[in-house]
Design a protein around this motif. Structure first.
Motif, PDB file in Angstrom:
ATOM      1  N   MET A   1       0.815  -1.207   0.000  1.00  0.00           N
ATOM      2  CA  MET A   1       0.000   0.000   0.000  1.00  0.00           C
ATOM      3  C   MET A   1       0.857   1.269   0.000  1.00  0.00           C
ATOM      4  O   MET A   1       0.480   2.288  -0.541  1.00  0.00           O
ATOM      5  N   ASN A   2       2.070   1.180   0.640  1.00  0.00           N
ATOM      6  CA  ASN A   2       2.921   2.364   0.721  1.00  0.00           C
ATOM      7  C   ASN A   2       3.459   2.774  -0.641  1.00  0.00           C
ATOM      8  O   ASN A   2       3.925   3.893  -0.818  1.00  0.00           O
ATOM      9  N   ASN A   3       3.477   1.806  -1.599  1.00  0.00           N
ATOM     10  CA  ASN A   3       3.995   2.118  -2.925  1.00  0.00           C
ATOM     11  C   ASN A   3       2.991   2.862  -3.800  1.00  0.00           C
ATOM     12  O   ASN A   3       3.346   3.362  -4.870  1.00  0.00           O
ATOM     13  N   ILE A   4       1.746   2.857  -3.379  1.00  0.00           N
ATOM     14  CA  ILE A   4       0.707   3.541  -4.156  1.00  0.00           C
ATOM     15  C   ILE A   4       0.822   5.042  -3.920  1.00  0.00           C
ATOM     16  O   ILE A   4       0.792   5.500  -2.766  1.00  0.00           O
ATOM     17  N   PRO A   5       1.004   5.832  -4.969  1.00  0.00           N
ATOM     18  CA  PRO A   5       1.139   7.287  -4.760  1.00  0.00           C
ATOM     19  C   PRO A   5      -0.144   7.891  -4.190  1.00  0.00           C
ATOM     20  O   PRO A   5      -1.249   7.489  -4.545  1.00  0.00           O
ATOM     21  N   LYS A   6       0.045   8.831  -3.306  1.00  0.00           N
ATOM     22  CA  LYS A   6      -1.090   9.503  -2.673  1.00  0.00           C
ATOM     23  C   LYS A   6      -1.753  10.467  -3.652  1.00  0.00           C
ATOM     24  O   LYS A   6      -1.073  11.227  -4.346  1.00  0.00           O
ATOM     25  N   ILE A   7      -3.070  10.426  -3.702  1.00  0.00           N
ATOM     26  CA  ILE A   7      -3.816  11.367  -4.539  1.00  0.00           C
ATOM     27  C   ILE A   7      -3.782  12.740  -3.867  1.00  0.00           C
ATOM     28  O   ILE A   7      -4.229  12.886  -2.720  1.00  0.00           O
ATOM     29  N   PRO A   8      -3.242  13.758  -4.539  1.00  0.00           N
ATOM     30  CA  PRO A   8      -3.066  15.068  -3.881  1.00  0.00           C
ATOM     31  C   PRO A   8      -4.362  15.889  -3.805  1.00  0.00           C
ATOM     32  O   PRO A   8      -4.446  17.003  -4.333  1.00  0.00           O
ATOM     33  N   VAL A   9      -5.374  15.328  -3.143  1.00  0.00           N
ATOM     34  CA  VAL A   9      -6.653  16.032  -3.041  1.00  0.00           C
ATOM     35  C   VAL A   9      -6.487  17.362  -2.318  1.00  0.00           C
ATOM     36  O   VAL A   9      -7.039  18.392  -2.723  1.00  0.00           O
ATOM     37  N   GLY A  10      -5.715  17.341  -1.215  1.00  0.00           N
ATOM     38  CA  GLY A  10      -5.514  18.567  -0.444  1.00  0.00           C
ATOM     39  C   GLY A  10      -4.890  19.671  -1.268  1.00  0.00           C
ATOM     40  O   GLY A  10      -5.299  20.836  -1.205  1.00  0.00           O
ATOM     41  N   LYS A  11      -3.871  19.306  -2.082  1.00  0.00           N
ATOM     42  CA  LYS A  11      -3.213  20.308  -2.922  1.00  0.00           C
ATOM     43  C   LYS A  11      -4.172  20.848  -3.979  1.00  0.00           C
ATOM     44  O   LYS A  11      -4.144  22.042  -4.299  1.00  0.00           O
ATOM     45  N   TRP A  12      -5.011  19.968  -4.530  1.00  0.00           N
ATOM     46  CA  TRP A  12      -5.988  20.419  -5.526  1.00  0.00           C
ATOM     47  C   TRP A  12      -6.955  21.426  -4.910  1.00  0.00           C
ATOM     48  O   TRP A  12      -7.262  22.449  -5.515  1.00  0.00           O
TER      49      TRP A  12
END
Length: 280
Positions: A1-12
């Motif tokens: 799971m750690n290899n999955i990139p985080k979706i940058p919702v906060g930045k959007w």
């Protein structure tokens, strides 16, 4: 799971909010001045009336909408109790915040509810948005509200509007959709236009349901009083917040019971108002 990139919702979201703030700064300033001016107008108008005279006026309104003595006596006793506790000015500030929030909610919410009742596609699009507005923690609304409007009563009102508007939209939509089909068909048979059918048949028959939505919006706006005080909104919420931070149980109870009394009076009056309009 750690290899999955985080979706940058906060930045959007941050980027979108920054874009809005930079692109529409003038509009937000104009809107802030308008809302604050309208709120101040209500406060000054109510404060210009002597407290005892205003209590009598509220009691008279309560009797007019209920045609019984229980609600006027409740209003009279409750407001006199708030006056005796010394929270009259704070109650007026709270009432102005609630009234402004509800008026904006009705101005925006009722037309949206009408459109949703006439258009199934629009209703399906609007429903998840309303779900988001009602389930998102109220504190989250304060963050962009502060960024757009600064500290004061305006961000508290904006957060209250977002939190309190969904019931008005939902119940306006529901009320119009629940109008008996035979009455709608009769209006169509007489050659009524969509506007005539809406104004003369659907809205009058949906009044009680719409007023129930307004009633719900008032209660939700009152529930935002303490949260709005965190961003500088005046009123009873300030006293509750101070009591919490200073562990003053008595002061917190006095301010809290004042909010409860105001909520009960507004709740009963709007309930009877909806029933009376239907009877008329």
């Amino acid at each position: 799971m750690n290899n999955i990139p985080k979706i940058p919702v906060g930045k959007w979201v941050d980027g979108f909010v920054t874009y809005l703030n930079e692109s529409f700064e003038g509009f937000f300033g104009w809107l802030s001045n308008g809302i604050e001016g309208f709120t101040d107008f209500i406060v000054y108008g109510l404060m210009a009336i002597p407290a005892l005279l205003l209590i009598v006026i509220v009691a008279a309104i309560a009797w007019f909408v209920s045609r019984s003595w229980s609600l006027p006596l409740l209003s009279l006793a409750g407001l006199l109790f708030i006056l005796n506790l010394g929270y009259w000015e704070q109650m007026i500030d709270t009432l102005s915040l609630v009234l402004t929030s509800v008026i904006i909610s009705v101005i925006i919410g009722v037309p949206l509810g009408i459109i949703a009742s006439q258009n199934d596609t629009f209703s399906k699009i609007l429903t998840p948005i309303l779900d988001l507005m009602q389930t998102m923690p109220a504190f989250v609304y304060l963050i962009p509200a502060i960024l757009f409007f600064g500290i004061g009563v305006v961000p508290g009102i904006i957060a209250s509007v977002i939190f309190a508007m969904p019931p008005t939209i939902r119940l306006t939509n529901l009320g119009i959709r629940q109008v008996p089909e035979d009455l709608v068909e009769a209006a169509n048979a007489f050659g009524s236009t969509t506007a005539q059918k809406l104004m003369k048949v659907e809205l009058p028959l949906a009044t009680k349901t719409i007023m129930a939505g307004v009633n719900q919006s008032i209660m939700l706006a009152l529930s935002m009083v303490v949260i709005a005080s965190l961003v500088g909104a005046p009123g009873l919420g300030v006293d509750v917040y101070r009591a919490v931070t200073r562990i003053e149980v008595g002061r917190g109870f006095e301010a809290g019971i004042s909010i409860v009394i105001l909520a009960i009076i507004l709740d009963r009056i709007t309930q009877h108002l909806g029933t009376r309009k239907k009877e008329v």
